[in-house]
Write a protein that holds these residues in place. Structure first.
Motif, PDB file in Angstrom:
ATOM      1  N   GLU A  26      10.051  47.875  46.747  1.00  4.43           N
ATOM      2  CA  GLU A  26      10.512  49.010  45.944  1.00  4.43           C
ATOM      3  C   GLU A  26       9.969  48.935  44.518  1.00  4.43           C
ATOM      4  OE1 GLU A  26      12.359  51.847  46.862  1.00  4.43           O
ATOM      5  OE2 GLU A  26      11.673  51.038  48.786  1.00  4.43           O
ATOM      6  N   LEU A  27       9.916  47.753  43.964  1.00  6.40           N
ATOM      7  CA  LEU A  27       9.357  47.580  42.625  1.00  6.40           C
ATOM      8  C   LEU A  27       7.882  47.987  42.606  1.00  6.40           C
ATOM      9  CD1 LEU A  27       9.576  46.595  39.684  1.00  6.40           C
ATOM     10  CD2 LEU A  27       8.992  44.300  40.532  1.00  6.40           C
ATOM     11  N   CYS A  28       7.141  47.565  43.617  1.00  3.67           N
ATOM     12  CA  CYS A  28       5.720  47.926  43.701  1.00  3.67           C
ATOM     13  C   CYS A  28       5.529  49.424  43.839  1.00  3.67           C
ATOM     14  CB  CYS A  28       5.047  47.181  44.858  1.00  3.67           C
ATOM     15  SG  CYS A  28       4.812  45.428  44.520  1.00  3.67           S
ATOM     16  N   VAL A  29       6.376  50.083  44.624  1.00  8.24           N
ATOM     17  CA  VAL A  29       6.280  51.542  44.765  1.00  8.24           C
ATOM     18  C   VAL A  29       6.560  52.214  43.423  1.00  8.24           C
ATOM     19  CG1 VAL A  29       7.392  53.572  45.789  1.00  8.24           C
ATOM     20  CG2 VAL A  29       6.747  51.645  47.237  1.00  8.24           C
ATOM     21  N   PHE A  32       3.391  51.284  41.155  1.00 12.28           N
ATOM     22  CA  PHE A  32       2.035  51.667  41.558  1.00 12.28           C
ATOM     23  C   PHE A  32       1.958  52.877  42.481  1.00 12.28           C
ATOM     24  CE2 PHE A  32       2.106  46.933  41.161  1.00 12.28           C
ATOM     25  CZ  PHE A  32       1.441  46.862  39.949  1.00 12.28           C
ATOM     26  N   GLY A  33       3.088  53.362  42.967  1.00 18.03           N
ATOM     27  CA  GLY A  33       3.093  54.494  43.882  1.00 18.03           C
ATOM     28  C   GLY A  33       2.872  54.063  45.322  1.00 18.03           C
ATOM     29  N   ARG A  34       2.708  55.059  46.198  1.00 15.88           N
ATOM     30  CA  ARG A  34       2.586  54.800  47.632  1.00 15.88           C
ATOM     31  C   ARG A  34       1.158  54.941  48.158  1.00 15.88           C
ATOM     32  NH1 ARG A  34       7.498  54.227  49.914  1.00 15.88           N
ATOM     33  NH2 ARG A  34       9.272  55.131  48.823  1.00 15.88           N
ATOM     34  N   GLY A  35       0.175  55.043  47.278  1.00 17.87           N
ATOM     35  CA  GLY A  35      -1.203  55.266  47.701  1.00 17.87           C
ATOM     36  C   GLY A  35      -1.860  54.064  48.361  1.00 17.87           C
ATOM     37  N   PHE A  36      -1.293  52.890  48.201  1.00 22.48           N
ATOM     38  CA  PHE A  36      -1.826  51.649  48.773  1.00 22.48           C
ATOM     39  C   PHE A  36      -0.634  50.741  49.052  1.00 22.48           C
ATOM     40  CE2 PHE A  36      -3.739  47.411  48.543  1.00 22.48           C
ATOM     41  CZ  PHE A  36      -4.905  47.580  49.273  1.00 22.48           C
ATOM     42  N   PRO A  37      -0.662  49.959  50.115  1.00 24.20           N
ATOM     43  CA  PRO A  37       0.498  49.102  50.444  1.00 24.20           C
ATOM     44  C   PRO A  37       0.591  47.850  49.557  1.00 24.20           C
ATOM     45  CG  PRO A  37      -1.189  48.898  52.136  1.00 24.20           C
ATOM     46  CD  PRO A  37      -1.657  49.978  51.199  1.00 24.20           C
ATOM     47  N   TYR A  38       0.831  48.083  48.269  1.00 23.60           N
ATOM     48  CA  TYR A  38       0.920  46.974  47.313  1.00 23.60           C
ATOM     49  C   TYR A  38       2.080  46.037  47.631  1.00 23.60           C
ATOM     50  CZ  TYR A  38      -2.342  49.559  44.369  1.00 23.60           C
ATOM     51  OH  TYR A  38      -3.446  50.223  43.892  1.00 23.60           O
ATOM     52  N   GLY A  39       3.191  46.584  48.078  1.00 22.15           N
ATOM     53  CA  GLY A  39       4.355  45.742  48.373  1.00 22.15           C
ATOM     54  C   GLY A  39       4.046  44.698  49.422  1.00 22.15           C
ATOM     55  N   THR A  40       3.360  45.096  50.490  1.00 22.30           N
ATOM     56  CA  THR A  40       2.989  44.151  51.544  1.00 22.30           C
ATOM     57  C   THR A  40       2.023  43.102  51.005  1.00 22.30           C
ATOM     58  OG1 THR A  40       3.279  45.884  53.199  1.00 22.30           O
ATOM     59  CG2 THR A  40       2.051  43.938  53.878  1.00 22.30           C
ATOM     60  N   LEU A  41       1.061  43.549  50.217  1.00 22.38           N
ATOM     61  CA  LEU A  41       0.102  42.620  49.625  1.00 22.38           C
ATOM     62  C   LEU A  41       0.817  41.597  48.750  1.00 22.38           C
ATOM     63  CD1 LEU A  41      -2.808  41.710  49.009  1.00 22.38           C
ATOM     64  CD2 LEU A  41      -2.860  43.450  47.201  1.00 22.38           C
ATOM     65  N   VAL A  42       1.709  42.061  47.893  1.00 24.58           N
ATOM     66  CA  VAL A  42       2.416  41.153  46.976  1.00 24.58           C
ATOM     67  C   VAL A  42       3.273  40.151  47.737  1.00 24.58           C
ATOM     68  CG1 VAL A  42       4.198  41.029  45.173  1.00 24.58           C
ATOM     69  CG2 VAL A  42       2.354  42.706  44.993  1.00 24.58           C
ATOM     70  N   VAL A  43       4.049  40.599  48.727  1.00 28.56           N
ATOM     71  CA  VAL A  43       4.907  39.647  49.441  1.00 28.56           C
ATOM     72  C   VAL A  43       4.073  38.674  50.273  1.00 28.56           C
ATOM     73  CG1 VAL A  43       6.960  41.104  49.422  1.00 28.56           C
ATOM     74  CG2 VAL A  43       5.433  41.190  51.384  1.00 28.56           C
ATOM     75  N   ASN A  44       2.935  39.120  50.823  1.00 31.41           N
ATOM     76  CA  ASN A  44       2.098  38.205  51.594  1.00 31.41           C
ATOM     77  C   ASN A  44       1.480  37.123  50.704  1.00 31.41           C
ATOM     78  OD1 ASN A  44       2.586  39.353  54.074  1.00 31.41           O
ATOM     79  ND2 ASN A  44       0.758  40.615  54.055  1.00 31.41           N
ATOM     80  N   VAL A  45       0.978  37.512  49.539  1.00 32.60           N
ATOM     81  CA  VAL A  45       0.361  36.535  48.634  1.00 32.60           C
ATOM     82  C   VAL A  45       1.432  35.616  48.049  1.00 32.60           C
ATOM     83  CG1 VAL A  45      -0.954  36.244  46.496  1.00 32.60           C
ATOM     84  CG2 VAL A  45      -1.628  37.996  48.148  1.00 32.60           C
ATOM     85  N   LEU A  46       2.541  36.192  47.590  1.00 33.06           N
ATOM     86  CA  LEU A  46       3.627  35.384  47.027  1.00 33.06           C
ATOM     87  C   LEU A  46       4.196  34.432  48.081  1.00 33.06           C
ATOM     88  CD1 LEU A  46       5.580  34.731  44.721  1.00 33.06           C
ATOM     89  CD2 LEU A  46       7.009  36.628  45.520  1.00 33.06           C
ATOM     90  N   GLY A  47       4.414  34.942  49.282  1.00 32.52           N
ATOM     91  CA  GLY A  47       4.932  34.101  50.357  1.00 32.52           C
ATOM     92  C   GLY A  47       3.987  32.959  50.703  1.00 32.52           C
ATOM     93  N   SER A  48       2.699  33.231  50.680  1.00 31.46           N
ATOM     94  CA  SER A  48       1.718  32.184  50.965  1.00 31.46           C
ATOM     95  C   SER A  48       1.705  31.120  49.869  1.00 31.46           C
ATOM     96  CB  SER A  48       0.327  32.798  51.113  1.00 31.46           C
ATOM     97  OG  SER A  48       0.292  33.652  52.232  1.00 31.46           O
ATOM     98  N   LEU A  49       1.800  31.558  48.623  1.00 32.36           N
ATOM     99  CA  LEU A  49       1.880  30.605  47.513  1.00 32.36           C
ATOM    100  C   LEU A  49       3.117  29.730  47.659  1.00 32.36           C
ATOM    101  CD1 LEU A  49       0.933  29.567  44.708  1.00 32.36           C
ATOM    102  CD2 LEU A  49       2.368  31.356  43.715  1.00 32.36           C
ATOM    103  N   LEU A  50       4.256  30.349  47.933  1.00 32.34           N
ATOM    104  CA  LEU A  50       5.501  29.595  48.090  1.00 32.34           C
ATOM    105  C   LEU A  50       5.447  28.658  49.296  1.00 32.34           C
ATOM    106  CD1 LEU A  50       8.091  32.386  47.203  1.00 32.34           C
ATOM    107  CD2 LEU A  50       7.334  30.476  45.767  1.00 32.34           C
TER     108      LEU A  50
END
Length: 127
Positions: A26-29, A32-50
């Motif tokens: 929701e924060l990403c939307v 940055f809006g809904r034009g690109f799936p930023y939320g999925t990208l952020v959680v995937n990268v953050l989750g991988s780092l963690l």
């Protein structure tokens, strides 16, 4: 340790992971809006780092595998990062004819998530 206790730890972590995923998306939307799936990208990268940090901390003996792995690794990170959402995001982009965006999304998610996991692991290495 009983199987029910172990499952309870996973469920506890999963509840926090799922809520975190929603809030991050929701924060990403909103940013940055809904034009690109930023939320999925952020959680995937953050989750991988963690995940990299977690596994390195366990392997270095900094934290105990139990309860950290079931709560954080299986529960929290399992609910935070969902490959099925990543897959659906790309199917939707391709159905919309946005093949460049889909390719970029695939490349960024895979490359950045692997890099983030490596960085997370290395951050806690003692050598």
């Amino acid at each position: 340790m009983s199987q029910f206790f172990f499952l309870g730890l996973i469920a506890l972590g999963g509840a926090f992971g799922a809520c975190s995923r929603y809030l991050i998306s929701e924060l990403c939307v909103s940013l940055f809006g809904r034009g690109f799936p930023y939320g999925t990208l952020v959680v995937n990268v953050l989750g991988s780092l963690l995940m990299g940090l977690l596994m390195s901390a366990i392997n270095q003996g900094m934290i105990a595998s139990v309860p950290a792995r079931p709560i954080i690794g299986l529960g929290f990170l399992g609910a935070l990062t969902t490959f099925s959402t990543f897959s659906m995001d790309n199917v939707i982009l391709m159905q919309q004819g946005a093949f460049l965006k889909a390719g970029l999304n695939i490349l960024l998610n895979v490359a950045l998530s692997i890099a983030a996991c490596f960085v997370g692991y290395q951050l806690l290495m003692k050598n």
